[in-house]
Structure formats: structure tokens, C-alpha cells
Motif scaffolding. Structure first.
Motif, PDB file in Angstrom:
ATOM      1  N   PRO A  16      24.938   3.053  -0.530  1.00  0.00           N
ATOM      2  CA  PRO A  16      25.776   4.102   0.063  1.00  0.00           C
ATOM      3  C   PRO A  16      26.976   3.522   0.810  1.00  0.00           C
ATOM      4  N   VAL A  17      28.132   4.142   0.616  1.00  0.00           N
ATOM      5  CA  VAL A  17      29.343   3.778   1.358  1.00  0.00           C
ATOM      6  C   VAL A  17      29.981   5.058   1.887  1.00  0.00           C
ATOM      7  N   TYR A  18      30.828   4.900   2.894  1.00  0.00           N
ATOM      8  CA  TYR A  18      31.509   6.050   3.474  1.00  0.00           C
ATOM      9  C   TYR A  18      32.423   6.691   2.431  1.00  0.00           C
ATOM     10  N   LYS A  19      32.544   7.994   2.514  1.00  0.00           N
ATOM     11  CA  LYS A  19      33.300   8.753   1.513  1.00  0.00           C
ATOM     12  C   LYS A  19      34.688   8.165   1.274  1.00  0.00           C
ATOM     13  N   GLY A  20      35.009   7.957   0.004  1.00  0.00           N
ATOM     14  CA  GLY A  20      36.326   7.465  -0.382  1.00  0.00           C
ATOM     15  C   GLY A  20      36.493   5.969  -0.345  1.00  0.00           C
ATOM     16  N   LEU A  21      35.522   5.237   0.183  1.00  0.00           N
ATOM     17  CA  LEU A  21      35.643   3.777   0.240  1.00  0.00           C
ATOM     18  C   LEU A  21      35.149   3.154  -1.067  1.00  0.00           C
ATOM     19  N   PRO A  22      35.521   1.890  -1.328  1.00  0.00           N
ATOM     20  CA  PRO A  22      35.145   1.270  -2.601  1.00  0.00           C
ATOM     21  C   PRO A  22      33.632   1.196  -2.789  1.00  0.00           C
ATOM     22  N   GLU A  23      33.191   1.527  -3.982  1.00  0.00           N
ATOM     23  CA  GLU A  23      31.782   1.353  -4.328  1.00  0.00           C
ATOM     24  C   GLU A  23      31.467  -0.144  -4.422  1.00  0.00           C
ATOM     25  N   VAL A  24      30.228  -0.490  -4.141  1.00  0.00           N
ATOM     26  CA  VAL A  24      29.810  -1.889  -4.221  1.00  0.00           C
ATOM     27  C   VAL A  24      29.345  -2.199  -5.642  1.00  0.00           C
ATOM     28  N   LYS A  25      29.942  -3.245  -6.221  1.00  0.00           N
ATOM     29  CA  LYS A  25      29.548  -3.699  -7.547  1.00  0.00           C
ATOM     30  C   LYS A  25      29.139  -5.162  -7.460  1.00  0.00           C
ATOM     31  N   MET A  26      28.025  -5.487  -8.088  1.00  0.00           N
ATOM     32  CA  MET A  26      27.476  -6.845  -8.027  1.00  0.00           C
ATOM     33  C   MET A  26      27.040  -7.237  -9.431  1.00  0.00           C
ATOM     34  N   THR A  27      27.698  -8.243  -9.997  1.00  0.00           N
ATOM     35  CA  THR A  27      27.400  -8.670 -11.361  1.00  0.00           C
ATOM     36  C   THR A  27      27.238 -10.187 -11.400  1.00  0.00           C
ATOM     37  N   ILE A  28      26.494 -10.655 -12.400  1.00  0.00           N
ATOM     38  CA  ILE A  28      26.316 -12.098 -12.573  1.00  0.00           C
ATOM     39  C   ILE A  28      27.588 -12.682 -13.189  1.00  0.00           C
ATOM     40  N   HIS A  29      28.170 -13.642 -12.510  1.00  0.00           N
ATOM     41  CA  HIS A  29      29.397 -14.289 -12.999  1.00  0.00           C
ATOM     42  C   HIS A  29      29.088 -15.559 -13.781  1.00  0.00           C
ATOM     43  N   ASN A  30      28.119 -16.343 -13.284  1.00  0.00           N
ATOM     44  CA  ASN A  30      27.676 -17.553 -13.985  1.00  0.00           C
ATOM     45  C   ASN A  30      26.159 -17.634 -13.911  1.00  0.00           C
ATOM     46  N   THR A  31      25.564 -18.246 -14.929  1.00  0.00           N
ATOM     47  CA  THR A  31      24.124 -18.490 -14.931  1.00  0.00           C
ATOM     48  C   THR A  31      23.847 -19.983 -14.996  1.00  0.00           C
ATOM     49  N   HIS A  32      22.657 -20.372 -14.590  1.00  0.00           N
ATOM     50  CA  HIS A  32      22.265 -21.779 -14.700  1.00  0.00           C
ATOM     51  C   HIS A  32      22.130 -22.180 -16.168  1.00  0.00           C
ATOM     52  N   GLU A  33      21.685 -21.234 -17.002  1.00  0.00           N
ATOM     53  CA  GLU A  33      21.573 -21.525 -18.427  1.00  0.00           C
ATOM     54  C   GLU A  33      22.945 -21.873 -19.017  1.00  0.00           C
ATOM     55  N   GLU A  34      23.976 -21.111 -18.605  1.00  0.00           N
ATOM     56  CA  GLU A  34      25.345 -21.384 -19.053  1.00  0.00           C
ATOM     57  C   GLU A  34      25.786 -22.767 -18.588  1.00  0.00           C
ATOM     58  N   TRP A  35      25.558 -23.080 -17.320  1.00  0.00           N
ATOM     59  CA  TRP A  35      25.965 -24.375 -16.782  1.00  0.00           C
ATOM     60  C   TRP A  35      25.225 -25.539 -17.444  1.00  0.00           C
ATOM     61  N   ASP A  36      23.972 -25.298 -17.828  1.00  0.00           N
ATOM     62  CA  ASP A  36      23.165 -26.353 -18.441  1.00  0.00           C
ATOM     63  C   ASP A  36      23.350 -26.424 -19.953  1.00  0.00           C
ATOM     64  N   GLY A  37      24.211 -25.564 -20.514  1.00  0.00           N
ATOM     65  CA  GLY A  37      24.477 -25.586 -21.940  1.00  0.00           C
ATOM     66  C   GLY A  37      23.340 -25.058 -22.794  1.00  0.00           C
ATOM     67  N   VAL A  38      22.478 -24.244 -22.184  1.00  0.00           N
ATOM     68  CA  VAL A  38      21.339 -23.681 -22.908  1.00  0.00           C
ATOM     69  C   VAL A  38      21.784 -22.403 -23.602  1.00  0.00           C
ATOM     70  N   LYS A  39      21.623 -22.348 -24.911  1.00  0.00           N
ATOM     71  CA  LYS A  39      22.033 -21.176 -25.673  1.00  0.00           C
ATOM     72  C   LYS A  39      20.803 -20.381 -26.102  1.00  0.00           C
ATOM     73  N   ASP A  40      20.991 -19.079 -26.256  1.00  0.00           N
ATOM     74  CA  ASP A  40      19.923 -18.188 -26.723  1.00  0.00           C
ATOM     75  C   ASP A  40      18.672 -18.300 -25.855  1.00  0.00           C
ATOM     76  N   SER A  41      18.889 -18.479 -24.566  1.00  0.00           N
ATOM     77  CA  SER A  41      17.756 -18.554 -23.646  1.00  0.00           C
ATOM     78  C   SER A  41      17.135 -17.170 -23.473  1.00  0.00           C
ATOM     79  N   GLY A  42      15.838 -17.158 -23.324  1.00  0.00           N
ATOM     80  CA  GLY A  42      15.161 -15.883 -23.074  1.00  0.00           C
ATOM     81  C   GLY A  42      15.209 -15.469 -21.629  1.00  0.00           C
ATOM     82  N   THR A  43      15.781 -16.316 -20.774  1.00  0.00           N
ATOM     83  CA  THR A  43      15.888 -16.003 -19.345  1.00  0.00           C
ATOM     84  C   THR A  43      17.337 -16.089 -18.902  1.00  0.00           C
ATOM     85  N   VAL A  44      17.649 -15.378 -17.842  1.00  0.00           N
ATOM     86  CA  VAL A  44      18.964 -15.424 -17.216  1.00  0.00           C
ATOM     87  C   VAL A  44      18.743 -15.694 -15.732  1.00  0.00           C
ATOM     88  N   THR A  45      19.227 -16.840 -15.287  1.00  0.00           N
ATOM     89  CA  THR A  45      19.043 -17.239 -13.890  1.00  0.00           C
ATOM     90  C   THR A  45      20.408 -17.258 -13.198  1.00  0.00           C
TER      91      THR A  45
END
Length: 233
Positions: A16-45
Motif C-alpha cells: 500500500p502507498v498513499y494515493k497518487g504516489l508511485p507503486e512499488v515494483k520489485m523485480t530480479i535484475h540479476n541472478t547467481h545462475e546468470e553470473w555463474d554462466g549456468v544455462k537452463d537452470s531449474g532454479t532462480v537465485t
């Protein structure tokens, strides 16, 4: 022994935010699998999250330049850190109902009943139990708040700040805008969206810490507000 009580809401996407203020959005920007060069991983860390949010998200403090345009030079990064590191007290107004006002006479009476005084430089926290009763419900925006007269009275006490559980320090459409203007004119501020204030009632004075981020020109900032009680056993 030192006891620390967390007074801050969680920050999460869709909160919840005060009326008219920006909504909060939270998304994964990088994963450890990406950094470790792991492709087609069944997990996302998650390794890094991307946050999109306004300065006035969750438990936060208002800068004076938020109060009105005439205070535009007083951004959050210019306000002295001593305003956010103070002694504090917490007053019990849990009997208050939705959109009820709190006057200076009631604040004085609460101080007498709880045997505490408001000193120069204090942070005065106002417990209404609104968070536990209504958070994330339709009544969450309709909390009690202080009158403009009470704000001026607190200003004359030369406090650093006051804090509330609600989304605004005054009642929206009644006192809220003027409460903000009074804070700007009198040079003190307020915290909004606090939690766990019930844990402070009856325990007297404490160290209050609510440091903002150093946002250049910022109109406010989320804080990790805490109450610190020393020598508790």
C-alpha cells in the motif's frame, strides 16, 4: 543489555502507498545462475533486485521541502542528522477511531497519564494501533491524525519530529495539508507508516533512530526506524 525494537514496515512489490504516489515494483535484475554462466537452470537465485519506488514509501520521513514550495531549499540531504538521532517517547492513543483528531490537550493528558515529558529535540511517537487493525484493508487510508493546532503546539515544544502509524500525520481533507505546512514553517518533521508502537507503551524514554538515505534534493526517504532501550534485562 540493549533491546532494539524495529519500527519499520517491510518494503515489497504492490504494498500500500498513499494515493497518487508511485507503486512499488520489485523485480530480479540479476541472478547467481546468470553470473555463474549456468544455462537452463531449474532454479532462480536472486543476486540483485531492481526497485522502483517513491521516496515516501513505507516507513519514511518527510523533508521540509515536501511540506510546501516555499521550503524548496530544505531537501532531505540538507537536514541535520541530529534530527534523526534523538531521544523519544511514545504516547497511547489506541482508543482513537477512524479519522478522529488528536488535540494538544489530549497529548498533554497522555503525557500526564504515562508520566513522561516532551523535551526539546525529542521524537514523539503517536500510537493508535491503526497498523494492526487496518493495514492493507479499505480502512488503511482512514486513520486518525493530529490537528493543525496540535502540530503547532508540538512545534513550540521544539521537537525534532513526531511519528505516526498512519499514511499521513493529519486526517486527509481536514488537517493533513496544514500539519505539513506547520512542520515546514516551524522546522520540524514527521515519520509515517510506523509499526510496533504498541511495544513502546509504558516503557518510558528511549533512543530513537530513523536515518534517511542521502538523496540529493530529496523530498523524503524510506528509513529503518528503531527504538533502542539500554540496560534492559
Amino acid at each position: 543489555m540493549t533491546k532494539i525494537i524495529d519500527l519499520s514496515q517491510e518494503i515489497y512489490g504492490g504494498m500500500p502507498v498513499y494515493k497518487g504516489l508511485p507503486e512499488v515494483k520489485m523485480t530480479i535484475h540479476n541472478t547467481h545462475e546468470e553470473w555463474d554462466g549456468v544455462k537452463d537452470s531449474g532454479t532462480v537465485t536472486p543476486a540483485v533486485y531492481k526497485l522502483e519506488l517513491g521516496e515516501h514509501t513505507g516507513t519514511h520521513v518527510d523533508a521540509l521541502n515536501h511540506m510546501a514550495k516555499e521550503f524548496k531549499e530544505n531537501s532531505i540531504d540538507t537536514m541535520p542528522l541530529s534530527m534523526f538521532y534523538t531521544e523519544g517517547i511514545c504516547l497511547d492513543f489506541s482508543r482513537k477511531n477512524l479519522k478522529e483528531l488528536i488535540t494538544s490537550l489530549e497529548i498533554e493528558e497522555a503525557c500526564r497519564q504515562q508520566k513522561v515529558e516532551i523535551n526539546t529535540g525529542d521524537t514523539v511517537l503517536i500510537y493508535t494501533d491503526h497498523y494492526r487493525k487496518t493495514y492493507n484493508t479499505l480502512d488503511w487510508p482512514n486513520g486518525p491524525g493530529i490537528t493543525s493546532e496540535a502540530a503547532a503546539w508540538l512545534g513550540r515544544k521544539r521537537i525534532s519530529a513526531f511519528g505516526v502509524e498512519t499514511m499521513s500525520p493529519g486526517v486527509s481533507g481536514i488537517s493533513n495539508k496544514e500539519v505539513h505546512r506547520i512542520c515546514g514553517r516551524m522546522g520540524f518533521t514527521h515519520y509515517e507508516n510506523m509499526i510496533n508502537l504498541h511495544l513502546l507503551i509504558g516503557r518510558g524514554r528511549f533512543r530513537f533512530i530513523g536515518l534517511p538515505l542521502k538523496i540529493r534534493g530529496g523530498t523524503g526517504s524510506p528509513v529503518r526506524a528503531i527504538a533502542v532501550f539500554e540496560n534492559e534485562f
